[in-house]
Scaffold this active site. Structure first.
Site, PDB file in Angstrom:
ATOM      1  N   HIS A  18       0.900  -1.319  -0.043  1.00  0.00           N
ATOM      2  CA  HIS A  18      -0.146   0.055  -0.045  1.00  0.00           C
ATOM      3  C   HIS A  18       0.890   1.082  -0.091  1.00  0.00           C
ATOM      4  CE1 HIS A  18      -3.463  -2.329   1.615  1.00  0.00           C
ATOM      5  NE2 HIS A  18      -3.545  -2.524   0.111  1.00  0.00           N
ATOM      6  N   GLU A  49     -14.962  -7.997 -21.497  1.00  0.00           N
ATOM      7  CA  GLU A  49     -13.972  -8.143 -20.525  1.00  0.00           C
ATOM      8  C   GLU A  49     -13.715  -9.830 -20.619  1.00  0.00           C
ATOM      9  OE1 GLU A  49     -14.320  -6.811 -16.631  1.00  0.00           O
ATOM     10  OE2 GLU A  49     -16.446  -6.892 -16.490  1.00  0.00           O
ATOM     11  N   ASP A 106      -9.305  -7.496 -16.469  1.00  0.00           N
ATOM     12  CA  ASP A 106     -10.093  -8.945 -16.802  1.00  0.00           C
ATOM     13  C   ASP A 106      -9.764  -9.589 -18.090  1.00  0.00           C
ATOM     14  OD1 ASP A 106     -11.327  -9.714 -14.177  1.00  0.00           O
ATOM     15  OD2 ASP A 106     -12.617  -8.167 -14.320  1.00  0.00           O
ATOM     16  N   CYS A 142     -11.453   1.151 -20.164  1.00  0.00           N
ATOM     17  CA  CYS A 142     -11.397   1.498 -18.772  1.00  0.00           C
ATOM     18  C   CYS A 142     -10.546   0.684 -17.813  1.00  0.00           C
ATOM     19  CB  CYS A 142     -12.757   1.657 -17.945  1.00  0.00           C
ATOM     20  SG  CYS A 142     -13.564   0.184 -17.815  1.00  0.00           S
TER      21      CYS A 142
HETATM   22  C1  PEP Z   1     -11.228  -4.391 -15.703  1.00  0.00           C
HETATM   23  O1  PEP Z   1     -11.562  -5.562 -15.825  1.00  0.00           O
HETATM   24  O2  PEP Z   1     -10.294  -3.926 -16.828  1.00  0.00           O
HETATM   25  C2  PEP Z   1     -11.791  -3.207 -15.152  1.00  0.00           C
HETATM   26  C3  PEP Z   1     -11.855  -2.125 -15.418  1.00  0.00           C
HETATM   27  O3  PEP Z   1     -12.657  -3.574 -14.059  1.00  0.00           O
HETATM   28  P1  PEP Z   1     -12.234  -4.164 -12.639  1.00  0.00           P
HETATM   29  O4  PEP Z   1     -10.949  -3.821 -12.515  1.00  0.00           O
HETATM   30  O5  PEP Z   1     -13.131  -3.240 -11.667  1.00  0.00           O
HETATM   31  O6  PEP Z   1     -12.605  -5.607 -12.649  1.00  0.00           O
HETATM   32 MG    MG Z   2     -13.178  -6.183 -14.669  1.00  0.00          MG
END
Ligand code: PEP
Ligand code: MG
Length: 582
Positions: free
Chosen positions: A197, A437, A461, A508
């Site tokens: 962290h 994803e 993911d 994202c």
């Molecule tokens: C991802 O899987 O790239 C994503 C943005 O969602 P999380 O990291 O919350 O699974």
């Molecule tokens: Mg995700």
């Protein structure tokens, strides 16, 4: 040539935790254990009451620190202190301490120290890097409880380390969070890793840092000069004048580059030849809107709504959700907020609902929501009600088939109709999207695109499922390689489908906020990139200094390669040609 105090130069290799180079006098943070008396006591119950009162004072103190960190750094960083609050609720720990007092009839300070040390030892012996680093969280919390037992004021000795380089065995998250950013030059620690962290916080605070430096404390004396190279993961003790001279150029180059990057923070999201894109923010709650505005994000590309659930460690009511969502939408001041519906499961557990053997492949996200209307319905109602305060889009996580998408959309429409029938104030139909994803969704992208307004690619993911590499498992971290050509051709398939159907393609996952990857993503056809707000300036700069032709050429060069290492070198050279931090 030697440094002024004539001690020889020593170079120590550690782990690069936060970029930047800084040099200054060492501030050795003493983290010795307090000497705790061991005494027989006569009133066991009074001793246990003292313990309970220390626990409750510590809870108040951590909750206060949590709020400060949330407004200074954001919700994601503040979540560390939620984990600290959980340590204080740990029934096993509390019971063990009470038992120790009853059995030994010794003072609470002594008993607490014994039990806390046992817990710390267990974590320190763990093989898993991530779990081993949790020992520092327990040390942090139990240290605070001990301060309250001893009547000592919680000290932040580290706050007096102005214009110095903090050198410590390890920094606890609260020590890192309270570092004065305009005062501490850098920090180096003997322990810790990239996932610790303190490393995460150093990056958010933009303080150069190197962690996991073996032999650090033995090599440094008070008064030594220490140079921290947070890019190379190097600590140089008493650098010679030649080394300093060498680094002076580097330091000036980095500072000048940073200034340049920050000067362009308000300029439009547009390449040199006029191709527009949009940089957005990933947020976890209302406080994160500060960072989004500070770096001129176009809007919110990912609002991780599960953060509220995880923060409360409970299922919030529709009203509680509405209050938080409305606050986020209001703070966005008209910019669009993309709500991702609940993504619990995987590594985001809540109660025993998501306790299972193979959580990343299990009862997670949209699967859970479609199976539990009692959870999904209040969330969708709260989102639709909050949407009247501004502009909202909604996306579903973990979509794996058309059938699943249709079910989610039907559920959404039924909820909207329910609000109409009840006469509850709500927004009209928002733009609807899906996270892409899961590999099956990527392969079905053409079909999915016909039924959606936008895609948002969750690369975190997507890489994990494409390569069958658990994204949180340190032992196989080397295999988690987004530069695997299979990932790149999958991204191309997704963006092409979006383009064919004329819908927006956003990204994202973490790759969007990485200046090495952002140029490739835009070159491949992404329209929007959503990232943690502190990542925005560099990504915007690199893209603004590129032409679309260069980005397309980068794609061609990358796609002609079959090896991840070569692809990473091409991406790194391109980034360095725009933003020379080395
Ligand atoms: C991802 O899987 O790239 C994503 C943005 O969602 P999380 O990291 O919350 O699974
Ligand atoms: Mg995700």
């Amino acid at each position: 040539m030697q440094a002024e105090n004539s001690r020889p130069e020593v170079r120590l290799q550690g782990i690069a935790a936060a970029p930047g180079v800084s040099r200054g006098p060492a501030y050795l943070l003493f983290q010795g254990k307090a000497i705790i008396a061991c005494e027989k006591i006569s009133d066991v119950e009074a001793e246990i009451r003292r313990f309970e009162s220390a626990l409750s004072s510590t809870r108040i103190e951590i909750a206060k620190l949590r709020n400060e960190v949330a407004s200074r750094l954001g919700e994601n960083e503040a979540a560390i202190f939620d984990a600290h609050l959980l340590v204080l609720e740990d029934v096993a720990l509390i019971d063990d301490v009470s038992k120790e007092v009853r059995q030994t009839e010794l003072n609470i300070e002594h008993c607490f120290q014994e039990v806390a040390q046992r817990y710390i030892d267990i974590f320190e012996r763990m093989e898993d890097d991530f779990l081993r680093e949790r020992a520092s969280d327990i040390r942090d919390v139990t240290g605070r409880v001990m301060n309250h037992l001893l009547g000592a004021r919680p000290e932040h000795k580290v706050q007096s380390a102005l214009q110095q380089v903090v050198v410590a065995k390890d920094l606890t998250p609260s020590e890192t969070a309270t570092l004065p950013t305009d005062g501490v030059l850098a920090f180096a620690t003997e322990e810790g890793g990239q996932t610790g962290h303190s490393a995460i916080m150093a990056r958010a605070l933009s303080i150069p840092a190197v962690v996991g430096v073996k032999g650090l404390l033995a090599a440094i004396e008070e008064g030594d000069t220490v140079l921290v190279d947070g890019l190379a993961g190097l600590v140089i003790v008493n650098p010679t004048s030649a080394t300093i001279e060498n680094y002076r150029g580097k330091e000036i180059a980095i500072r000048t580059q940073r200034d340049r990057v920050m000067q362009e923070i308000r300029l439009p999201d547009c390449t040199r030849d006029g191709h527009t894109f949009a940089i957005q923010a990933n947020i976890g709650g209302p406080e994160d809107m500060l960072g989004a505005h500070e770096y001129y994000a176009h809007g919110v590309g990912l609002y991780r709504t599960e953060n509220l659930f995880l923060r409360l460690d409970d299922w919030p009511s529709e009203e509680e959700q509405y209050a938080e969502y409305a606050e986020v939408v209001r703070r966005a001041q008209g910019k669009t907020v993309t709500f991702r519906t609940l993504d619990l499961g995987g590594d985001k557990r809540l109660g025993d609902l998501t306790d299972e053997a193979n959580p990343f492949m299990g009862y997670r996200a949209i699967r859970l929501c479609l199976d539990r209307p009692d959870i999904f319905r209040p969330q969708l109602r709260a989102i639709l009600r909050a949407a009247v305060h501004g502009s909202v889009a909604v996306m579903f996580p973990m979509i794996s088939s058309l059938d699943e998408l249709r079910q989610a959309k039907q559920f959404f429409q039924a909820t909207l109709k329910e609000l109409v029938d009840e006469g509850v104030i709500h927004s009209t139909m928002p733009r609807l999207g899906a996270m892409i994803e899961i590999p099956s969704a990527a392969l079905l992208a053409n079909h999915l695109a016909r039924e959606l307004d936008f895609f948002s690619v969750g690369t975190n993911d997507l890489v994990q499922y494409l390569l069958a590499v658990d994204r949180g498992n340190q032992r196989i971290a080397k295999l988690y390689d987004p530069a695997n050509p299979a990932v790149i051709s999958t991204l191309e398939t997704i963006f092409r489908a979006a383009q064919n159907q004329g819908i927006v393609a956003a990204v994202c996952g973490e790759l969007a906020g990485d200046p090495h990857w952002a140029p490739l993503l835009i070159g491949l056809g992404a329209h929007e990139l959503s990232m943690t707000p502190t990542a925005i300036p560099e990504v915007r700069y690199v893209l603004r200094h590129s032409t679309l032709a260069e980005l397309k050429d980068l794609v061609v060069r990358v796609q002609s390669q079959t090896e991840g290492v070569v692809i990473k070198k091409i991406l790194s050279d391109f980034k360095l040609s725009k933003l020379n931090y080395h």
